[in-house]
Each structure stands twice: as C-alpha cells, then as structure tokens.
Design a protein around this motif. Structure first.
Motif, mmCIF file in Angstrom:
data_model
loop_
_atom_site.group_PDB
_atom_site.id
_atom_site.type_symbol
_atom_site.label_atom_id
_atom_site.label_comp_id
_atom_site.label_asym_id
_atom_site.label_seq_id
_atom_site.Cartn_x
_atom_site.Cartn_y
_atom_site.Cartn_z
ATOM 1 N N GLY A 47 0.820 -1.211 0.000
ATOM 2 C CA GLY A 47 0.000 0.000 0.000
ATOM 3 C C GLY A 47 0.850 1.255 0.000
ATOM 4 O O GLY A 47 0.541 2.237 -0.676
ATOM 5 N N LEU A 49 3.729 1.481 -1.339
ATOM 6 C CA LEU A 49 4.340 1.577 -2.658
ATOM 7 C C LEU A 49 3.320 1.895 -3.753
ATOM 8 O O LEU A 49 3.681 2.045 -4.916
ATOM 9 N N GLY A 50 2.054 1.966 -3.388
ATOM 10 C CA GLY A 50 1.017 2.312 -4.344
ATOM 11 C C GLY A 50 0.334 1.121 -4.991
ATOM 12 O O GLY A 50 -0.459 1.288 -5.910
ATOM 13 N N PHE A 51 0.627 -0.077 -4.521
ATOM 14 C CA PHE A 51 -0.020 -1.279 -5.050
ATOM 15 C C PHE A 51 -1.135 -1.691 -4.110
ATOM 16 O O PHE A 51 -0.953 -1.711 -2.899
#
Length: 80
Positions: A47, A49-51
């Motif tokens: 989360g 890291l943007g995933f």
C-alpha cells in the motif's frame, strides 16, 4: 467460512515463505502466524508503494507471501 480461508491462506503463505527463505519455517502453527502477520505487513508495504490488492484469494496469497518473506528476513537479521 471466511475465517477458515483466512487461516488457510496464512498457513500456505507462511509455508511458501519458509521455502523461499530456505527452511526458515516454524511448523504449521508458526507458519500460519507468520503468514497472517506477513499478510498484514505485505498489505501495508505494498500500500505504501502504491499497489493495492485486486481482490481474490490469489492476490491475498501473493501479498501474504511477500509480507511473510520480509518478516522472515527481518527475524533472520535479529537472530544473528
């Protein structure tokens, strides 16, 4: 039923992570704990890291395995 699947995914993730980290598994119950904590850690890390999980058992398993590998790596560093 969801709780049982949660435990099974955690146990499987812990077992897979133990095999990836070359035998650092902790038995069935220990692997389940590592997988569950790893799932939480993996969700947090990915989360950040943007995933985000697309949903479904496979994506939860992959997230839990990633978190469990990171957790086992950290435990290995602390044990040294």
């Amino acid at each position: 039923m969801g709780f049982i699947i949660f435990l099974l995914v955690g146990a499987l993730a812990g077992w897979i992570a133990g095999n990836i980290m070359k035998g650092r598994g902790f038995g069935i119950l220990g692997n389940m704990v590592v997988g569950i904590v790893g799932g939480l850690l993996g969700g947090f890390l990915l989360g950040m890291l943007g995933f985000f999980s697309a949903g479904g058992i496979l994506s939860y398993l992959i997230t839990a395995v990633i978190g469990a590998v990171v957790l086992l790596f950290i435990v290995g560093l602390i044990k040294k």
